[in-house]
Design an enzyme around this catalytic site. Structure first.
Site, PDB file in Angstrom:
ATOM      1  N   LEU A 386       0.812  -1.214   0.000  1.00 46.30           N
ATOM      2  CA  LEU A 386       0.000   0.000   0.000  1.00 46.30           C
ATOM      3  C   LEU A 386       0.844   1.262   0.000  1.00 46.30           C
ATOM      4  CD1 LEU A 386      -2.660  -1.042   2.676  1.00 46.30           C
ATOM      5  CD2 LEU A 386      -2.941  -1.018   0.191  1.00 46.30           C
ATOM      6  N   GLY A 387       2.057   1.177   0.545  1.00 49.12           N
ATOM      7  CA  GLY A 387       2.900   2.360   0.620  1.00 49.12           C
ATOM      8  C   GLY A 387       4.249   2.031   1.220  1.00 49.12           C
ATOM      9  N   GLY A 389       7.500   3.919   3.593  1.00 43.43           N
ATOM     10  CA  GLY A 389       7.974   5.059   4.362  1.00 43.43           C
ATOM     11  C   GLY A 389       9.340   4.788   4.936  1.00 43.43           C
ATOM     12  N   GLY A 390       9.819   5.725   5.768  1.00 41.11           N
ATOM     13  CA  GLY A 390      11.127   5.544   6.377  1.00 41.11           C
ATOM     14  C   GLY A 390      11.173   4.343   7.299  1.00 41.11           C
ATOM     15  N   PHE A 391      10.023   3.931   7.811  1.00 41.71           N
ATOM     16  CA  PHE A 391       9.940   2.794   8.725  1.00 41.71           C
ATOM     17  C   PHE A 391       9.959   1.468   7.992  1.00 41.71           C
ATOM     18  CE2 PHE A 391       5.759   4.391   7.646  1.00 41.71           C
ATOM     19  CZ  PHE A 391       5.203   3.285   7.054  1.00 41.71           C
ATOM     20  N   VAL A 394       4.014  -0.906   4.028  1.00 40.85           N
ATOM     21  CA  VAL A 394       2.690  -1.255   4.533  1.00 40.85           C
ATOM     22  C   VAL A 394       2.005  -2.116   3.479  1.00 40.85           C
ATOM     23  CG1 VAL A 394       0.441  -0.414   5.284  1.00 40.85           C
ATOM     24  CG2 VAL A 394       2.500   0.851   5.900  1.00 40.85           C
ATOM     25  N   LYS A 408       1.958  -3.071   8.917  1.00 39.79           N
ATOM     26  CA  LYS A 408       3.128  -2.204   8.882  1.00 39.79           C
ATOM     27  C   LYS A 408       4.351  -3.047   9.276  1.00 39.79           C
ATOM     28  CE  LYS A 408       4.826   2.018  11.152  1.00 39.79           C
ATOM     29  NZ  LYS A 408       4.446   3.092  12.093  1.00 39.79           N
ATOM     30  N   ASP A 505       4.573  14.090  14.396  1.00 42.13           N
ATOM     31  CA  ASP A 505       4.826  13.818  12.975  1.00 42.13           C
ATOM     32  C   ASP A 505       3.519  13.878  12.185  1.00 42.13           C
ATOM     33  OD1 ASP A 505       6.436  13.341  10.779  1.00 42.13           O
ATOM     34  OD2 ASP A 505       6.375  11.166  10.981  1.00 42.13           O
TER      35      ASP A 505
END
Length: 695
Positions: A386-387, A389-391, A394, A408, A505
């Site tokens: 789905l996406g 990120g820096g983590f 997802v 996640k 954030d």
């Protein structure tokens, strides 16, 4: 002016709203009369009925309580006798020499105005219904449910004998699906013997209610008893009411658009009866003393056996949440008390996360087997992503049984590590609010750290807001609802939750949208928790996204609830403009905030509005939002409003807004970026980056 009413010609909607407050071209709403099932005034929108007055009983419209309690003030309404074509006309004769107007506003609301000769303008009457009353929206609670705005616990409730059609949606305050019967009616039973020998159905009495829509009139029945008998004889008849001036009304379809009034209408003294299985009626279930004793003994025995089993197997209790999953490797685990203690010790939060000066005891939520999550996401298949990120990434997943989830997955080289993972579990597992994303559980296996959330079909806000082809899906009304939802979620974090949390954030990519476009604040990995009397804290580790950080946080490491207010202000201006602050570039400005300030200070704020909504938005609402955004991004935290004040300003019709000060930090940052940063580079701090700027 006369409004025609005729069953032959059907619905008449001669009144059309303006397109906007300043555009008199035909708008989205119309108003007129529906003669079917008792004459009533109806407002239609693009998707059908939006509001109705309730039926006319020769004195007033029974669905408008303020009319029934003040009949003498509304005696000017009349319905004429049928003419040669069978057409009747609703007319209104003012009770005094004053001038009155009935209009449909461009927002789709019916209003009565009175001319004030001293002030030389039209003024709304004080007896108007509350425009913010959601119960006035057509069938807001769905079929077989009543809407009661006075109920502080839950505005929508199923009729007695009915249950929510979709319990999960109902618990999330999505009531549109309505309710369904708990027990099928006796007369509709497929068992012929039961139908012939069983007790007949009966009727439940209800008062203080706006009668349902789409009734059928039986004017030949002369009293309540005759009306009820006629309904009972017809198995398709769901309900009936006898109203003076209308006579017998019956409902053979679903019961829709019902509203509970706080007090019984003195002038509209009528009762409503709806059909139930005989066992659902008062006195229908009489249990003998012997049966009660047997039930008590069985329950007591079950409790004793359960307690013994828990004591016997307390070291390892494994519970599968999906009965269809027989493979022990594909199961969802909940841990026992002893195991949970071990897990909590391993995942205890950092020393600065305290609740009432005691360290939090860790998460209290299901721990998923890693195999379940891997199977649900098809082993983290790229097509389910789905996406990113820096983590980490997802993924969308589907558990056995069909429940959709979002997973996640923290990557090994993620800037967000175990501390952030623990923080997110500790915080969000204890938060419950309709505008916060719901954490369903977590999973840890070796280096794998997973968080399992409810799935958001419309993904993140930035996915729509900053996409040139998708942003048109976000009309002004949707954007305003998103702004207000984010504000209420932050207010809960700052004031109403017992943990008092600073998000740190807040940005468009961390706002998720559910199927109804309701916003949900997500990603609490950077959040910090305050004690009850703590207002500000300092950190040597500045984390978040540069461009959403407040000046005192980015340059001094100071953060407070006002840091989130600054981020909210940036996000608000992004939603209005449809442009991202961190990548905004123009000939004179390298920051959306500096550009917004220039337009606002030059009375050109409407130029900031996203062109895709500029022609359909409410200028007054847009300008109010921009003004609030400028108040939120002021350099001094002291000058920024609290989220409580922001919510109040957003929900007020005509708030008094203070003048903001020029955000000099924004202009300084713009100059720094222009000198040292390439035109297309987005400035986003890594999760572990310490930012230091010198004047």
């Amino acid at each position: 002016m006369r409004v025609p009413v005729s069953s032959k010609i059907g619905v008449s909607n001669p009144y059309r709203s303006w397109k906007s407050a300043t555009d008199p071209s035909p708008g989205n709403y119309s108003m007129g009369v529906d003669p079917n099932g008792g004459q009533q005034i109806v407002i239609w929108g693009k998707e059908g009925r939006r509001w109705r007055s309730g039926q006319w009983n020769l004195q007033f419209f029974i669905g408008i309580p303020y009319m029934s309690n003040n009949v003498s003030s509304f005696h000017g309404f009349k319905i004429s006798l049928p003419d040669e074509t069978g057409t009747m006309y609703i007319t209104y004769k003012p009770p005094t020499q004053d001038l009155f107007r009935f209009v449909i506003s461009w927002e789709g609301k019916e209003r009565q105005l009175k001319w004030d000769d001293d002030k030389k303008k039209w003024l709304p009457l004080q007896s108007e219904p509350d425009p913010d009353n959601k119960c006035e929206l057509y069938n807001y609670c769905g079929n077989y449910a009543t809407c009661d705005r006075s109920n502080s616990r839950r505005i929508c409730n199923c009729l007695e004998g009915f249950k929510p059609k979709f319990k999960d949606q109902w618990d999330q305050e999505n009531w549109s699906a309505g309710c369904e019967r708990k027990i099928q009616l006796q007369c509709q039973s497929t068992n012929r013997t039961s139908r012939e020998n069983g007790k007949p159905d009966g009727f439940k009495k209800l008062k203080c209610t706006k009668l349902p829509d789409l009734a059928t009139l039986l004017p030949s029945e002369e009293n309540t008893e005759a009306c009820g008998k006629r309904c009972l004889e017809n198995c398709q008849c769901k309900a009936y009411a006898f109203v003076t001036g209308i006579r017998c009304m019956v409902w053979t379809g679903d019961l829709i658009d019902m509203q509970h009034f706080q007090q019984f209408q003195q002038a509209g003294n009528f009762l409503f009866f709806y059909r139930l299985h005989h066992s659902e009626l008062d006195g229908g279930r009489k249990i003998s003393n012997l049966v009660i004793v047997i039930i008590c003994v069985v329950v007591a025995s079950f409790l004793v056996a359960s307690l013994w089993l828990l004591w016997r197997y307390k070291k390892k209790v494994k519970v599968s949440s999906m009965p269809c999953c027989k493979d022990k490797d594909v199961a969802i685990f909940d841990v026992s008390k002893s195991k949970r203690k071990e897990f909590s010790a391993d995942l205890s939060g950092p020393s600065d996360i305290l609740i009432d000066e005691n360290q939090d005891n860790g998460p209290e939520l299901p721990i998923f087997n890693f195999g379940v999550v891997a199977a649900a996401t098809k082993n983290f298949y790229e097509g389910n992503k789905l996406g990113q990120g820096g983590f980490g990434a997802v993924y969308k997943g589907e558990l056995p049984g069909g429940k959709e989830i979002a997973v996640k997955r923290l990557s090994g080289n993620s800037g967000q590590g175990l501390e952030e993972f623990k923080t997110e579990i500790i915080l969000i597992a204890r938060l419950q609010h309709r505008n916060l994303v719901r954490l369903l559980g977590c999973s840890i296996q070796g280096e794998e750290k997973l968080l399992i959330y409810e799935y958001m079909p419309n993904k993140s806000l930035d996915n729509l807001l900053f996409d040139a082809t998708k942003k048109a899906e976000l009309g002004w009304r949707s954007r305003l609802d998103i702004i207000e939802g984010i504000a209420r979620g932050l207010l809960y974090l700052h004031r109403d939750s017992r943990l008092r949390i600073i998000h740190r954030d807040l940005k468009a990519s961390n706002i998720l949208l559910d199927a109804e476009m309701n916003p949900k604040i997500s990603d609490f990995g950077m959040a910090r928790m305050f004690q009850g009397n703590q207002n500000e804290a300092n950190t040597v580790r500045v984390v978040g996204t540069y461009g959403y950080m407040s000046p005192e946080y980015a340059m001094e490491g100071l953060f407070s609830v006002k840091s989130d207010v600054y981020s909210f202000g940036v996000l608000l201006l992004e939603i209005v403009s449809g442009q991202r602050n961190t990548t905004f570039r123009s000939s004179d400005h390298t920051s959306l905030l500096s550009y917004a300030w220039r337009l606002w200070s030059e009375d050109k704020a409407m130029d900031l509005v996203d062109p895709s909504i500029r022609d359909t938005c409410s200028p007054n609402e847009v300008l109010k939002c921009i003004h609030i955004g400028m108040l939120c991004v002021q350099d001094s935290a002291v000058h920024r409003p609290t989220m409580a004040a922001v919510v109040l300003l957003l929900e007020s019709e005509t708030p008094t807004l203070p003048m903001p000060t020029k955000p000099t930090y924004t202009f300084l940052r713009s100059a720094i970026e222009e000198e040292y940063i390439g035109d297309a580079q987005e400035i986003v701090s890594s999760n572990d980056l310490t930012v230091t700027l010198q004047y």
